[in-house]
Motif scaffolding. Structure first.
Motif, PDB file in Angstrom:
ATOM      1  N   CYS A  33       0.826  -1.213   0.000  1.00 16.04           N
ATOM      2  CA  CYS A  33       0.000   0.000   0.000  1.00 16.04           C
ATOM      3  C   CYS A  33       0.859   1.261   0.000  1.00 16.04           C
ATOM      4  O   CYS A  33       0.539   2.243  -0.683  1.00 16.04           O
ATOM      5  N   GLN A  37       0.957   4.237  -2.811  1.00 14.57           N
ATOM      6  CA  GLN A  37       0.763   5.654  -2.470  1.00 14.57           C
ATOM      7  C   GLN A  37       1.873   6.528  -3.055  1.00 14.57           C
ATOM      8  O   GLN A  37       1.658   7.704  -3.343  1.00 14.57           O
ATOM      9  N   ASP A  42      -0.998  11.971  -2.647  1.00 15.90           N
ATOM     10  CA  ASP A  42      -2.166  12.447  -1.897  1.00 15.90           C
ATOM     11  C   ASP A  42      -3.250  11.378  -1.775  1.00 15.90           C
ATOM     12  O   ASP A  42      -4.293  11.611  -1.156  1.00 15.90           O
ATOM     13  N   ARG A  44      -5.243   7.832  -0.765  1.00 18.51           N
ATOM     14  CA  ARG A  44      -5.457   7.007   0.432  1.00 18.51           C
ATOM     15  C   ARG A  44      -5.725   5.578  -0.040  1.00 18.51           C
ATOM     16  O   ARG A  44      -6.743   5.318  -0.682  1.00 18.51           O
ATOM     17  N   GLY A  62      -3.642  -0.537   4.686  1.00 18.46           N
ATOM     18  CA  GLY A  62      -3.940   0.768   4.118  1.00 18.46           C
ATOM     19  C   GLY A  62      -2.991   1.834   4.626  1.00 18.46           C
ATOM     20  O   GLY A  62      -2.372   1.676   5.677  1.00 18.46           O
ATOM     21  N   GLY A  64      -2.540   6.415   4.602  1.00 13.65           N
ATOM     22  CA  GLY A  64      -3.135   7.707   4.282  1.00 13.65           C
ATOM     23  C   GLY A  64      -4.401   8.017   5.055  1.00 13.65           C
ATOM     24  O   GLY A  64      -4.981   9.094   4.889  1.00 13.65           O
ATOM     25  N   TRP A  65      -4.842   7.107   5.919  1.00 14.09           N
ATOM     26  CA  TRP A  65      -6.081   7.289   6.672  1.00 14.09           C
ATOM     27  C   TRP A  65      -5.751   7.632   8.124  1.00 14.09           C
ATOM     28  O   TRP A  65      -4.747   7.190   8.656  1.00 14.09           O
ATOM     29  N   GLU A  66      -6.637   8.374   8.754  1.00 14.39           N
ATOM     30  CA  GLU A  66      -6.484   8.673  10.173  1.00 14.39           C
ATOM     31  C   GLU A  66      -7.147   7.568  10.991  1.00 14.39           C
ATOM     32  O   GLU A  66      -8.204   7.050  10.626  1.00 14.39           O
ATOM     33  N   ALA A 123     -11.274  12.059  -0.514  1.00 17.31           N
ATOM     34  CA  ALA A 123     -11.465  10.616  -0.669  1.00 17.31           C
ATOM     35  C   ALA A 123     -12.784  10.293  -1.360  1.00 17.31           C
ATOM     36  O   ALA A 123     -13.277   9.168  -1.278  1.00 17.31           O
ATOM     37  N   HIS A 144      -8.184   6.025  -2.943  1.00 14.77           N
ATOM     38  CA  HIS A 144      -9.135   7.139  -2.889  1.00 14.77           C
ATOM     39  C   HIS A 144      -8.393   8.463  -3.088  1.00 14.77           C
ATOM     40  O   HIS A 144      -7.254   8.627  -2.635  1.00 14.77           O
ATOM     41  N   TYR A 145      -9.096   9.428  -3.729  1.00 16.59           N
ATOM     42  CA  TYR A 145      -8.466  10.724  -3.996  1.00 16.59           C
ATOM     43  C   TYR A 145      -9.566  11.772  -4.185  1.00 16.59           C
ATOM     44  O   TYR A 145     -10.770  11.461  -4.207  1.00 16.59           O
TER      45      TYR A 145
END
Length: 387
Positions: A33, A37, A42, A44, A62, A64-66, A123, A144-145
């Motif tokens: 992943c 990226q 940018d 996710r 994954g 890019g996610w919080e 996203a 996702h973008y």
């Protein structure tokens, strides 16, 4: 310019292909992943597993996610994910734009989009591919973008995902074989604290875990053994069929099927009793744990085995009381479970052939039967099979 873009894509495919091949041996999909990226900084990236028996899709890896986004996801929005049924109809191994999977006009009317995806920002659109789909499971990888850059982002990602998909599927197949031998389904403490032999099975009676007592039983007794494909096999065909139905029922999550199921059978001087109970997995514990989450069903079966020596005198007494048989008549009737002709039964019991015939005819009369198989059916109904 086109040649430069093509060269860049080829280099990305080569670099990512090495990461995918490495994940086949050691399932570190997080590294895959991260590599994806790098193509779209940018973006996710999210790899997910879907199981028909599970209440929601489980993130496998994954970047890019919080963390807070997924806390909210599991608490509420996971069960509302509209992409789960939509992905089921998408062709496998074909790079797809999210709007083709689920039209935006439909997505934007959902609580999942308006209260979870949209507030995150960046996203709203995605490029994805379905890597695996079998009878009950599938796995997808999506990037996702921001929807304002959807066309450009998809053009950059689509050929890379398309090229990597077959290698990712092969890597997941390798993961399945590796993880099948890594049994840790219910935690060490629970399995260790169960004194009786205990096994954890999936819906196809494949053994996912077993304690030391079950391992000892498997090694010492052919009444219960591990067969090819890590499947549990019993020494009694009828009990095997009942066990398969019981395990399938508790793993199916069908209304009315979740509850204890009991299966018993006789093997030589012992009677085996198997209690089949449903165990619901906390799939949240497997979030971002890599491929493990793809091969862990939402509901599994805990099978607890108990065995006891059967006292033949108890069975003789049961027959005598039910049909008013003499001791010798009951011995003849009980001996039918082991098969053989009247002469063979007489020899096993140490009596003359004519004496055995007389006692058998008397047992026929008292039980209102006329053939050995009819009398045997009554014996089995009273005492159970010997196996």
């Amino acid at each position: 310019m086109g040649a430069q873009v093509s060269d860049s894509i080829e280099r990305a495919i080569s670099r990512l292909g090495e990461l995918v091949d490495a994940a086949a041996i050691a399932p570190h999909w997080q590294e895959v992943c991260r590599g994806i990226q790098n193509v779209l900084p940018d973006g996710r990236v999210l790899m997910q597993g879907y199981d028909a028996s599970a209440p929601y899709a489980t993130p496998l890896a994954g970047v890019g996610w919080e963390d807070i986004d997924f806390d909210v996801y599991f608490d509420h929005y996971a069960a509302l994910n509209p992409w789960i049924p939509a992905w089921a109809d998408v062709p496998i191994l074909r790079s797809t734009l999210s709007d083709e999977v689920l039209p935006r006009r439909i997505l934007e009317r959902t609580e999942f989009y308006n209260d979870w995806i949209k507030p995150m920002g960046g996203a709203e659109s995605a490029s994805g591919i379905k890597i695996v789909q079998d009878r009950s499971r599938m796995a997808t990888l999506c990037v996702h973008y921001d929807q304002r850059r959807a066309e450009k982002s998809h053009d950059a990602l689509a050929p890379i995902l398309q090229a990597l998909a077959p290698r990712m599927r092969r890597a997941l197949d390798c993961n399945r074989a590796v993880l099948r031998n890594h049994r840790s389904m219910l935690g060490v403490s629970l399995m260790r604290n169960l004194i009786d032999p205990a096994l954890v099975l999936d819906g196809d009676c494949r053994i996912l875990d077993l304690n030391a007592a079950a391992q000892d039983l498997n090694e010492s007794d052919r009444s219960l053994r591990l067969a090819a494909g890590d499947r549990l096999v019993l020494g009694d065909a009828e009990a095997q069929a009942k066990l398969a139905l019981a395990v399938a029922a508790v793993c199916s999550r069908r209304p009315g099927s979740i509850g204890r199921h009991d299966v018993s059978f006789r093997q030589g001087p012992e009677r085996f009793s198997l209690s089949v109970l449903p165990v619901t997995q906390n799939l949240r514990e497997y979030a971002f744990a890599g491929a493990a989450g793809l091969f862990i069903p939402g509901t599994i079966a805990l099978v607890i085995v108990r065995r006891e020596l059967v006292d033949a005198s108890v069975e003789l007494d049961a027959l005598r009381q039910r049909f008013d048989l003499s001791l010798q008549e009951a011995r003849i009737a009980l001996a039918l479970r082991d098969g053989g002709t009247v002469a063979e039964i007489a020899l096993r019991l140490g009596m003359a052939y004519e004496t055995a015939r007389v006692h058998l005819k008397s047992a026929f009369a008292k039980t209102d039967t006329h053939r050995q198989r009819e009398l045997l059916a009554l014996v089995l109904d009273t005492t159970g099979p010997r196996g």
